[in-house]
Design an enzyme around this catalytic site. Sequence first.
Site, short mmCIF file in Angstrom:
data_model
loop_
_atom_site.label_atom_id
_atom_site.label_comp_id
_atom_site.label_asym_id
_atom_site.label_seq_id
_atom_site.Cartn_x
_atom_site.Cartn_y
_atom_site.Cartn_z
N CYS A 2 0.85 -1.18 0.00
CA CYS A 2 0.00 0.00 0.00
C CYS A 2 0.89 1.24 0.00
O CYS A 2 2.00 1.21 0.52
CB CYS A 2 -0.84 0.04 1.26
SG CYS A 2 -1.84 -1.43 1.46
N ARG A 28 3.95 0.66 -7.26
CA ARG A 28 4.36 0.00 -6.03
C ARG A 28 3.24 -0.85 -5.41
O ARG A 28 3.50 -1.60 -4.48
CB ARG A 28 4.80 1.06 -5.03
CG ARG A 28 6.06 1.75 -5.49
CD ARG A 28 6.26 3.05 -4.78
NE ARG A 28 7.67 3.37 -4.76
CZ ARG A 28 8.46 3.09 -3.74
NH1 ARG A 28 8.00 2.52 -2.66
NH2 ARG A 28 9.73 3.40 -3.79
N TRP A 77 -2.43 -2.80 -1.71
CA TRP A 77 -2.00 -4.18 -1.99
C TRP A 77 -2.60 -4.98 -0.84
O TRP A 77 -2.16 -4.87 0.30
CB TRP A 77 -0.47 -4.27 -2.01
CG TRP A 77 0.04 -5.61 -2.44
CD1 TRP A 77 0.22 -6.05 -3.71
CD2 TRP A 77 0.47 -6.68 -1.58
NE1 TRP A 77 0.73 -7.33 -3.70
CE2 TRP A 77 0.89 -7.74 -2.41
CE3 TRP A 77 0.53 -6.84 -0.19
CZ2 TRP A 77 1.36 -8.95 -1.89
CZ3 TRP A 77 0.99 -8.04 0.32
CH2 TRP A 77 1.41 -9.07 -0.54
N ASN A 103 -0.47 2.23 5.44
CA ASN A 103 0.43 1.26 4.81
C ASN A 103 1.04 0.45 5.95
O ASN A 103 1.66 1.02 6.84
CB ASN A 103 1.52 2.00 4.03
CG ASN A 103 2.64 1.07 3.56
OD1 ASN A 103 2.43 -0.14 3.45
ND2 ASN A 103 3.81 1.62 3.31
N GLY A 104 0.85 -0.88 5.92
CA GLY A 104 1.41 -1.72 6.99
C GLY A 104 0.39 -2.72 7.48
O GLY A 104 -0.63 -2.97 6.81
N GLU A 481 16.94 -16.90 -11.31
CA GLU A 481 16.45 -15.54 -11.58
C GLU A 481 15.56 -15.52 -12.84
O GLU A 481 14.51 -14.89 -12.87
CB GLU A 481 17.66 -14.59 -11.71
CG GLU A 481 17.33 -13.17 -12.10
CD GLU A 481 16.35 -12.45 -11.20
OE1 GLU A 481 16.03 -12.95 -10.10
OE2 GLU A 481 15.84 -11.39 -11.62
N LYS A 485 11.57 -14.50 -13.15
CA LYS A 485 11.07 -13.50 -14.12
C LYS A 485 9.87 -14.08 -14.87
O LYS A 485 8.88 -13.39 -15.08
CB LYS A 485 12.15 -13.10 -15.13
CG LYS A 485 13.28 -12.28 -14.56
CD LYS A 485 12.97 -10.82 -14.35
CE LYS A 485 12.62 -10.41 -12.97
NZ LYS A 485 13.48 -10.44 -11.87
N GLU A 488 6.76 -14.25 -12.48
CA GLU A 488 6.13 -12.98 -12.10
C GLU A 488 5.57 -12.22 -13.30
O GLU A 488 4.56 -11.54 -13.17
CB GLU A 488 7.05 -12.10 -11.25
CG GLU A 488 8.30 -11.61 -11.91
CD GLU A 488 9.21 -10.82 -10.96
OE1 GLU A 488 8.71 -10.18 -10.03
OE2 GLU A 488 10.43 -10.83 -11.18
N HIS A 504 17.39 -36.93 -10.35
CA HIS A 504 17.08 -37.50 -9.04
C HIS A 504 15.60 -37.38 -8.72
O HIS A 504 15.22 -37.45 -7.54
CB HIS A 504 17.94 -36.84 -7.96
CG HIS A 504 19.40 -37.13 -8.14
ND1 HIS A 504 19.94 -38.38 -7.89
CD2 HIS A 504 20.41 -36.36 -8.59
CE1 HIS A 504 21.23 -38.35 -8.16
NE2 HIS A 504 21.55 -37.14 -8.59
N LYS A 602 5.99 -3.26 -5.95
CA LYS A 602 7.41 -2.98 -6.19
C LYS A 602 8.26 -3.11 -4.94
O LYS A 602 9.37 -3.58 -5.00
CB LYS A 602 7.57 -1.58 -6.80
CG LYS A 602 8.99 -1.23 -7.19
CD LYS A 602 9.54 -2.17 -8.24
CE LYS A 602 10.98 -1.93 -8.58
NZ LYS A 602 11.58 -3.04 -9.34
C1 AGP Z 1 11.90 -9.18 -8.42
O1 AGP Z 1 11.62 -9.03 -9.75
C2 AGP Z 1 10.88 -8.74 -7.47
N1 AGP Z 1 10.51 -7.39 -7.66
C3 AGP Z 1 11.18 -9.13 -6.02
O2 AGP Z 1 11.58 -10.45 -5.97
C4 AGP Z 1 12.20 -8.25 -5.28
O3 AGP Z 1 13.48 -8.49 -5.75
C5 AGP Z 1 12.10 -8.55 -3.77
O4 AGP Z 1 10.82 -8.24 -3.33
C6 AGP Z 1 13.13 -7.79 -2.97
O5 AGP Z 1 12.98 -6.41 -3.12
P1 AGP Z 1 14.13 -5.41 -2.76
O6 AGP Z 1 15.28 -5.70 -3.65
O7 AGP Z 1 13.54 -4.06 -3.00
O8 AGP Z 1 14.48 -5.64 -1.32
#
Ligand code: AGP
Length: 607
Positions: A2, A28, A77, A103-104, A481, A485, A488, A504, A602
């Site tokens: 949020c 975000r 969020w 937010n929280g 990684e 990608k 997500e 295995h 974000k």
């Molecule tokens: C990656 O594409 C994501 N946005 C997510 O995994 C991100 O790396 C993770 O939430 C950590 O965020 P930060 O690097 O802002 O701490």
Amino acid sequence: MCWVFGYIGAPGKAAREVLAGLQRLEYRGYDSAGICVINPDKNLEVIKAVGKVNNLKVKTDSIDFSTYHAGIGHTRWATHGGVTEANCHPHLSQSGRFVVIHNGIIENYAELRDELIAKGYVFHSETDTEVTVHLFEDIFDGDYLSTMTKLVAKMHGAYGLVFLDRDNGNQIFGTKKGSPMVLGFGKTERYISSDYRSLIGLIDDYIILEDGDIFLVTLDNYTILSGWQDADRTRQIVGEDEKVVELGDFPNFMLKEVFEQPRVLEDVFRGRIDFSSNSLHSDTLEHIAMLGIKKVTIVASGTSYHAGLLGKYYLEELSNIPVDVVVSTEFKYKKKFVSSDELYIFVSQSGETIDTLDSLKIVKEQWGHVFGIVNVPGSAIARAAGQGLFTRAGTEVGVASTKAFVTQVACFLFLSLYLGQKNGLDYRKYREIIDSIAKLPEAISSILLSNEAIRKVAEKYANSTNFFYLGRAHELVIAMEGSLKLKELAYIHSEAYSSGELKHGSIALIDSDFPSLMINGGGILSPKNASSAEEIRARGGPVIGIIAKDDPNKQVYADVIEFDPLISELNPFLEVVILQLFAYHIANFLGRDVDKPRNLAKSVTVE
Ligand code: AGP
């Protein structure tokens, strides 16, 4: 997560400013959004909409806001309660006088809610937030700051809370703990935001609020309390070079940020590596080198965790220091053995990830050496770490981290070389790596020239519902990684595996509809990866090879994406760009929102 935004200023501007602020913060967190604006005649308008801020904007189009001078807004969020209008913020107090955004997470909300219900309060949402506004009204003693201190004493959890009072619309007040919040000062206007960058172009200076701060802002004045005392917080000037990030000719921020990678890889090493003399420069690392570090623990989440896994390879191989890498969500609650010869590195693009921040604070409380690898200067992790390396990637808007990742890895490489040169790293290896780093931006540029070829392969497999991403050592991390990608961005299930480990058990899943990507840019493990690809092919599974142009085992693969390799230690920088584009093109083909994938945010400021 949020995000909160508040404005107080000229009549007629409140709704427009708050909506524009929400649009700048939207990347975000974006399940739903809402605003509340007030005018001096004690009129209060609350408008909410599920989905993007644009849906909210459409709803406000026909409303006359010409007298409204103050407002607050929120992008949500969802944590407590589904994505519905009723759960959208702002939330009103029982009488309709007070209104809040948050937010929280209020961890003891259920208990507080029961107490308030017993007193006759009626709740209209499933959120934890709504308790804060009813409680504020319940305990209001006529003084905003005094009431806020009482409210804070009753809440457990993390919060950035911003309130308005319908009956006195000349101020905005609130508090924060664990969630980022800044006060922004324009010429004739005042702002509150979760991120000062949403205020660039609107303000001259800003104050970053600290945990526990309680604030009250009017047009002419502001008060910040910490505990019972006035807090003296520095007003920071917005830098002249800080600009609102524009898309330019790119269709979305993700693609723009992928294409920025050659440049950010120049920026991250600028002034740190002198390529003419092959020397390294960093006062911070000189200080770290003098600590006599015998062990490193890296703490991060998501993509930053993957950067940490590559950091482990670099630090162990080049600096000869053993490394543990722990996801911050797990680190926080595990037993810790903090010692004076251990360095704790916290990696975060946003610098606000709550689990990483909390982990750092725990280590600091035990007097451990902490170090941040962070993209956002002024962020909570950067401030709490006090020392580290900035990744200099610039604002990353796309929720899927791309350019921030390569710069995090670059920081680990730099750190490893720096400690390595003091720790017996072979000079030839040192020179070989420095020479390859100098070639990195150009090597990535040539990967970007293959974008169209990558798109063709990606689209061929876009309707698959499962993928394996395979590799070994450094390339296993890149597989992890790349797999993240794809999940997500495209919402396709994928798993990353050590290519040797597949046999295995998981190889049982392989059939002609289950493609695998083999990350295999060369090096001593390359023939082993090729053998694993053969084993998959023998069972009818198509394997896409991410391989060097001169790979002698090309015939193993159903499709290939080829590139000119660097030394094997640096190939991950190139391979990850291919996998970013691979996921991007599948997501695009499937019509996904690549900048704002579903269910994500974000920066993750709640546990
Ligand atoms: C990656 O594409 C994501 N946005 C997510 O995994 C991100 O790396 C993770 O939430 C950590 O965020 P930060 O690097 O802002 O701490």
